[in-house]
Motif scaffolding. Structure first.
Motif, PDB file in Angstrom:
ATOM      1  N   ASN A 190      38.544 -23.889   6.566  1.00  0.00           N
ATOM      2  CA  ASN A 190      38.273 -22.883   5.649  1.00  0.00           C
ATOM      3  C   ASN A 190      37.150 -21.821   5.913  1.00  0.00           C
ATOM      4  OD1 ASN A 190      40.707 -23.554   4.071  1.00  0.00           O
ATOM      5  ND2 ASN A 190      39.313 -25.501   3.873  1.00  0.00           N
ATOM      6  N   ALA A 191      37.147 -20.771   5.854  1.00  0.00           N
ATOM      7  CA  ALA A 191      36.072 -19.785   5.689  1.00  0.00           C
ATOM      8  C   ALA A 191      34.939 -20.239   4.731  1.00  0.00           C
ATOM      9  CB  ALA A 191      36.378 -18.381   5.684  1.00  0.00           C
ATOM     10  N   PRO A 192      33.692 -20.490   5.602  1.00  0.00           N
ATOM     11  CA  PRO A 192      32.683 -20.726   4.527  1.00  0.00           C
ATOM     12  C   PRO A 192      32.183 -19.357   3.609  1.00  0.00           C
ATOM     13  CG  PRO A 192      31.968 -21.267   6.879  1.00  0.00           C
ATOM     14  CD  PRO A 192      33.132 -20.415   6.858  1.00  0.00           C
ATOM     15  N   SER A 193      31.213 -19.587   2.895  1.00  0.00           N
ATOM     16  CA  SER A 193      30.985 -18.235   2.128  1.00  0.00           C
ATOM     17  C   SER A 193      30.015 -17.196   3.098  1.00  0.00           C
ATOM     18  CB  SER A 193      30.044 -18.767   0.992  1.00  0.00           C
ATOM     19  OG  SER A 193      28.669 -19.154   1.187  1.00  0.00           O
ATOM     20  N   ALA A 194      30.097 -16.335   2.785  1.00  0.00           N
ATOM     21  CA  ALA A 194      29.397 -15.307   3.592  1.00  0.00           C
ATOM     22  C   ALA A 194      27.758 -15.324   3.840  1.00  0.00           C
ATOM     23  CB  ALA A 194      29.616 -13.672   3.018  1.00  0.00           C
ATOM     24  N   GLU A 195      27.315 -16.109   2.410  1.00  0.00           N
ATOM     25  CA  GLU A 195      25.727 -16.341   2.390  1.00  0.00           C
ATOM     26  C   GLU A 195      25.679 -17.552   3.375  1.00  0.00           C
ATOM     27  OE1 GLU A 195      27.933 -16.059  -0.075  1.00  0.00           O
ATOM     28  OE2 GLU A 195      27.193 -14.156  -0.668  1.00  0.00           O
ATOM     29  N   GLN A 196      26.422 -18.422   3.249  1.00  0.00           N
ATOM     30  CA  GLN A 196      26.209 -19.656   4.354  1.00  0.00           C
ATOM     31  C   GLN A 196      26.104 -19.481   5.413  1.00  0.00           C
ATOM     32  OE1 GLN A 196      29.605 -22.163   2.630  1.00  0.00           O
ATOM     33  NE2 GLN A 196      27.826 -23.740   2.284  1.00  0.00           N
ATOM     34  N   THR A 235      25.511 -16.610   6.889  1.00  0.00           N
ATOM     35  CA  THR A 235      24.448 -15.547   7.078  1.00  0.00           C
ATOM     36  C   THR A 235      22.974 -16.475   7.153  1.00  0.00           C
ATOM     37  OG1 THR A 235      25.223 -13.936   5.814  1.00  0.00           O
ATOM     38  CG2 THR A 235      22.839 -13.704   6.367  1.00  0.00           C
ATOM     39  N   PRO A 241      40.949 -15.254   7.306  1.00  0.00           N
ATOM     40  CA  PRO A 241      40.147 -15.323   5.727  1.00  0.00           C
ATOM     41  C   PRO A 241      40.303 -14.702   4.718  1.00  0.00           C
ATOM     42  CG  PRO A 241      38.797 -14.179   7.634  1.00  0.00           C
ATOM     43  CD  PRO A 241      40.187 -14.833   8.405  1.00  0.00           C
ATOM     44  N   GLU A 242      40.162 -14.953   3.681  1.00  0.00           N
ATOM     45  CA  GLU A 242      40.400 -14.213   2.558  1.00  0.00           C
ATOM     46  C   GLU A 242      39.608 -12.963   2.456  1.00  0.00           C
ATOM     47  OE1 GLU A 242      40.913 -16.881  -0.335  1.00  0.00           O
ATOM     48  OE2 GLU A 242      42.751 -17.717   0.528  1.00  0.00           O
ATOM     49  N   ARG A 243      38.415 -13.163   2.975  1.00  0.00           N
ATOM     50  CA  ARG A 243      37.344 -11.840   2.435  1.00  0.00           C
ATOM     51  C   ARG A 243      36.593 -11.572   4.080  1.00  0.00           C
ATOM     52  NH1 ARG A 243      36.343 -16.939   0.853  1.00  0.00           N
ATOM     53  NH2 ARG A 243      34.442 -17.922   1.638  1.00  0.00           N
ATOM     54  N   LEU A 255      33.677 -11.316   6.467  1.00  0.00           N
ATOM     55  CA  LEU A 255      32.424 -12.522   7.107  1.00  0.00           C
ATOM     56  C   LEU A 255      31.674 -11.684   7.825  1.00  0.00           C
ATOM     57  CD1 LEU A 255      34.563 -15.739   7.310  1.00  0.00           C
ATOM     58  CD2 LEU A 255      33.138 -15.165   5.443  1.00  0.00           C
TER      59      LEU A 255
END
Lengths: 439, 170
Positions: free
Chosen positions: B75-81, B83, B103-105, B107
């Motif tokens: 699964n896609a990690p968060s953008a913050e992670q 970065t 991914p749903e967003r 990145l």
């Protein structure tokens, strides 16, 4: 000197096993290992932590067992070394975050850091290996402690530095056993007693004694404490202990007194016997005696000629380790010795490794500390003949002549080197026989 | 002059050591989780390898001009992670996130969708205990040779691992 040496050896040997020493090391190891475990666990690497700890423990157990067998005393830092060997096995993991990935060559410098992960069974496999290794070492150390305690219970100082079989079996009490020896001819109340030198055994004198025996002179040729077949006899090997053993040999044969014939360091012992019990000595014949008019120069010469002698005199730990390793390799070295020393009779060459480090070290020290030979030559308690070898590079003729010996001391100079006692048995038998009275 | 320890002491020490070590190995070391390699020895061993050479281009990822770090996740990690992770890598590192689905967003790193696991197969990613899509990373050097491929379910926390390998092959 002998008892002080013995106390020093005991203190040094027992220091790694003192409770206080072990407890502070245990505290340090537990704290450091906990930190290391948490660091590994923090990056999800429990597995890598355990592997390197077990590998380090295996290597440490092998090292400690080898050290005990070679040096005949426990290695220092018994518990702290667990941390040391663990760090040795894991150091590539320490430098990894600094930008150094693992390479195959790290196997060679980090106790198999890369390959150790692939042992069948993984950590369970290493657990079995590590427990087997540390269990074997625990048994060995337990045996060593048991043997030393048995010697103390028998009223002996513990044998420290007596390698080989002395690690696992108690030394015998020299007050209850006589020196191993051979006898030739009819041993009467005043026999010849022929004493060998440092790093030698009775083989030095056997050919000479055989000739003397055939000529009707009774001869006793002992292996001194810690040498040859007397290797398991005694736990300290200073001049006092050696002289007592020689006198007990005379008692064993009912000999009132003896004509002492000695070679090299054996002359120091002969002088010690004469100084201790002059009434038991009829005459002294000293062949290439280790006595020196200029002691510092002679000591420097010895140090130049032999690394082992220098290291032993300087109390360097490496001396005991090298000598202990030779103890372990004794059968092999005894086979090789005649090839390495072609100018020496094969029996004498083989005998060159038949002694313990403690006996060698005590004998060597007695040449330089409280050597009674100079005093005996200056004020001879009994008739003395000194045989010097013209080409001797170990004891130069002037080392003896410049003392100078008392005028009553007969000095005979022969052609040969320091080994003339075993290279010229016919000459020795002739010289000794001519100076031996009723036998 | 008696020895400072009784003869049974080393055996008692050994018994204690055996108990502690057994606990450390058998109790404290957890078994592999479902995202881990069945053989823990193969996971994050830190060994720089000379692995297979990959094609110059695969699923839009170009290899050969510079080292490439492929991050594999389910699964896609968060953008913050992501970065934060990329900030911990050497400057100029080429990073691609390989996911089995879109991914749903948006990145901060390019994403490669590889439901069939072609990239994972090309770089020799190990198969996790559950047999599913790998979670971990692989490093391909400028000569298109795979130098490292490991499962690491905690790869976002262990950026030092990728930093060391990428830094070593640059």
């Amino acid at each position: 000197v002998s008892s002080a040496l013995s106390r020093d050896r005991q203190a040094q040997a027992y220091r790694p096993l003192r409770s206080r020493t072990l407890l502070w090391q245990l505290a340090v190891v537990l704290a450091a290992e906990t930190v290391l475990y948490l660091v590994y666990a923090g990056v999800d690497s429990h597995f890598h932590y355990a592997t390197h700890l077990l590998v380090g423990l295996t290597a440490l157990s092998a090292w400690q067992a080898l050290f005990l067998l070679v040096a005949a005393r426990p290695a220092r830092f018994q518990l702290l070394a667990v941390l040391g060997f663990h760090l040795w096995a894991m150091w590539p993991d320490l430098v990894f975050p600094l930008g150094v990935p693992h390479h195959r060559w790290m196997d060679w410098v980090a106790l198999g850091h890369v390959s150790s992960h692939y042992l069948p069974g993984g950590d369970a496999g290493w657990l079995v290996v590590a427990l087997a290794a540390s269990g074997a070492y625990a048994l060995l150390l337990s045996r060593w402690l048991h043997v030393r305690a048995a010697e103390v219970a028998a009223g002996l100082p513990p044998a420290i530095g007596v390698g080989g079989a002395g690690v696992l079996r108690p030394q015998r009490d020299p007050r209850r056993a006589v020196l191993a020896h051979e006898s030739f001819g009819p041993v009467t109340a005043e026999p010849l007693v022929l004493l060998h030198g440092l790093g030698a055994t009775s083989t030095t004198w056997v050919p000479t004694a055989r000739r003397l025996g055939e000529a009707g002179h009774g001869c006793l040729v002992p292996d001194l404490l810690g040498f040859g077949s007397s290797m398991r006899l005694g736990t300290v090997f200073g001049l006092d202990a050696q002289a007592e053993a020689v006198l007990r040999l005379l008692d064993h044969h009912g000999a009132r007194r003896a004509h002492l014939v000695a070679h090299s360091w054996g002359c120091v012992l002969a002088a010690a016997v004469a100084a201790r019990a002059p009434e038991r000595v009829a005459r002294l014949t000293l062949v290439t005696p280790t006595v020196f008019s200029d002691v510092p120069a002679a000591r420097a010469r010895f140090a130049r000629r032999s690394w082992l002698a220098r290291a032993t005199l300087e109390d360097a730990p490496a001396a005991g380790l090298v000598c202990g390793a030779m103890c372990l390799l004794r059968p092999l070295l005894a086979r090789l010795a005649p090839r390495l020393e072609p100018d020496v009779p094969p029996d004498v060459a083989r005998a060159g490794v038949q002694h313990s480090f403690a006996a060698y070290a005590d004998a060597l020290r007695s040449m330089w500390q409280d050597n009674p030979l100079a005093e005996v030559l200056r004020r001879p308690p009994r008739p003395i003949t000194v045989v010097l070898a013209s080409a001797d590079e170990t004891v130069l003729p002037r080392d003896v002549l410049d003392l100078p010996p008392a005028p009553a001391v007969e000095v005979v100079e022969v052609t040969g080197d320091h080994g003339v006692a075993y290279t010229e048995p016919a000459l020795m038998a002739e010289l000794i026989g001519a100076r031996t009275g009723s036998t | 002059v008696r020895p400072p320890l009784p003869p049974w002491a080393p055996l008692a020490w050994f018994a204690l050591l055996a108990a502690v070590l057994s606990a450390v190995v058998l109790v404290l070391a957890p078994p592999p989780g479902h995202l881990d390699d069945p053989d823990p020895a193969q996971q994050r061993d830190g060994l720089l390898r000379s692995g297979p050479v990959v094609a110059a281009e695969l699923l839009g990822v170009r290899f050969g001009s510079r080292p490439v770090l492929l991050l594999f996740d389910r699964n896609a990690p968060s953008a913050e992670q992501l970065t934060s992770y990329v900030d911990g890598l050497p400057d100029g590192s080429a990073v691609r996130l390989v996911l089995p689905q879109e991914p749903e967003r948006d990145l901060p790193v390019p994403v490669v969708v590889d439901a069939a696991g072609r990239l994972a197969e090309a770089v020799g990613m190990p198969e996790p205990v559950d047999g599913g899509f790998p979670v971990g990373y692989a490093v391909v050097d400028a000569d298109r040779q795979v130098r490292y491929a490991t499962l690491d379910p905690e790869y976002l926390d262990n950026v030092f691992g990728a930093r060391t390998i990428v830094g070593a092959v640059r």
